[in-house]
Design an enzyme around this catalytic site. Structure first.
Site, short mmCIF file in Angstrom:
data_model
loop_
_atom_site.label_atom_id
_atom_site.label_comp_id
_atom_site.label_asym_id
_atom_site.label_seq_id
_atom_site.Cartn_x
_atom_site.Cartn_y
_atom_site.Cartn_z
NE ARG A 150 -24.95 65.71 -20.49
CZ ARG A 150 -23.62 65.71 -20.52
NH1 ARG A 150 -22.95 64.92 -19.69
NH2 ARG A 150 -22.96 66.50 -21.33
CE LYS A 244 -20.29 52.21 -13.87
NZ LYS A 244 -20.91 53.26 -14.68
N PRO A 261 -19.41 45.47 -11.48
CG PRO A 261 -20.65 46.03 -13.35
CD PRO A 261 -20.58 45.04 -12.24
CG ASP A 263 -21.90 52.80 -9.59
OD1 ASP A 263 -22.15 52.17 -8.53
OD2 ASP A 263 -22.78 53.09 -10.42
#
Length: 354
Positions: A150, A244, A261, A263
């Site tokens: 996406r 992030k 980063p 997540d």
């Protein structure tokens, strides 16, 4: 149209040093795809040029399709014929950071970390790209609460809607990434909402306006010269940029190789393999974010962000088959050893009974 007869140029580069599939599809960038005509070739847009890439076991081959140049008699007379080829090779080396010896880093990380040592054979050649900061920034603003496919669709919409048309290849018109000035125009936010960007439309618009109003025309690139913490601090002042996203930009376009980063993927990797006491946490707080990042920096050193990306790719769903195919021989080997041990034990019991 793309020139299918264009000559391929090559750089010596093994798959141990660079694996195109993992690097280009591992969530660092979002405009590469396999060619329809040849799934072993990759096509993308970098720096206003269309690149086609392929590789063998020891060679990285490339074509760079430049859009038709505007006539410039002075430049044409002063530029030697070989200069463009040299610039293209330099661009390839810079984009993939081929000056970094990945084999040495993998060996060092494997010595220091048993989990990395177990993961590395399935994921060789994972290196960090050196991207153009503007595209990197706006791509990761689109990444919030999103998955890779996406995000790719959103970034392509940005380019199609606001970038310049470059070339048609495989029946598709490819576009440059839009400029900050273009994205800063007043109508952009409403148009992006209509294209399905949701709340991210406001972040893209506001961020572009702030950057375009700064005195330095190359403000984002200037952050490369700052220390990591200062560069990250300035990024965090932008709308839609949290820790992030800031760390992604620091790592992937601002030369901050220690940037981590964090997540949910990385948090889960950390709790499963390194920091089990964080399993009870209900959410990824700022404190946990810093603890995970500091752990990776202490464990993996100056290129901790690169090591983290290897483990991140290993955790991605699209690379599950790659991981399982590598683990299968190890499991079979372990099973065979168990059979041998059991057979030996059975013989011992039989002898004792006799």
């Amino acid at each position: 149209m793309g020139d299918e007869s264009m000559k391929w140029l090559s750089i010596p580069c093994s798959k141990v040093e660079l694996c195109l599939e993992t690097v280009l599809m591992g969530g660092q960038c979002f405009r590469w795809r396999e060619r329809n005509t040849d799934p072993k070739q990759w096509i993308g847009v970098v720096g206003g040029n269309v690149w086609t890439l392929k590789q063998s076991s020891d060679t990285l081959s490339y074509q760079i399709h430049s859009p038709p140049p505007r006539p410039d008699p002075v430049t044409d007379l002063l530029t030697p014929p070989h200069a463009q080829t040299e610039d293209h090779e330099a661009a390839i080396r810079d984009y993939f950071q081929l000056n970094v010896n990945l084999t040495q880093l993998y060996n060092k990380w494997s010595e220091n970390d048993c989990h990395f040592k177990q993961t590395a054979p399935s994921f060789p050649g994972v290196r960090i790209l050196r991207q153009e900061p503007v595209e990197n920034l706006f791509s990761f603003i689109c990444s919030q609460n999103n998955h890779i496919s996406r995000i790719s669709a959103m970034v392509n919409k940005l380019c199609t809607q606001y970038g310049d048309p470059l070339l048609t290849i495989d029946g598709e018109m490819l576009h440059s990434f839009p400029t900050v000035q273009t994205l800063a125009q007043g109508h952009v936010e409403a148009e992006l909402r209509g294209l399905g960007f949701g709340y991210r439309a406001r972040y893209v618009s506001q961020c572009a306006k702030i950057i375009s109003e700064k005195d330095e025309t190359n403000w984002l690139c200037s952050l490369r010269s700052l220390p990591y913490e200062e560069a990250k601090k300035q990024l965090l002042a932008l709308p839609g940029v949290g820790p992030k996203v800031a760390d992604c930009i620091c790592l992937m376009s601002l030369d901050k190789s220690k940037s981590i980063p964090v997540d949910t993927h990385v948090w889960q990797i950390a709790t499963k393999n390194y920091l089990p006491h964080l399993k009870s946490a209900k959410s990824l707080t700022d404190k946990i974010y810093r603890e995970v990042g500091d752990f990776f920096r202490e464990r993996f050193g100056d290129y901790a962000g690169w090591a983290h990306s290897v483990l991140f790719c290993a955790d991605l769903r699209q690379f599950k088959d790659k991981k399982e195919s590598s683990e299968k021989p190890r499991k079979e080997k372990t099973a065979e050893k168990r059979k041998v041990v059991l057979k030996t034990a059975d013989r011992s019991k039989y002898k004792r009974r006799k």
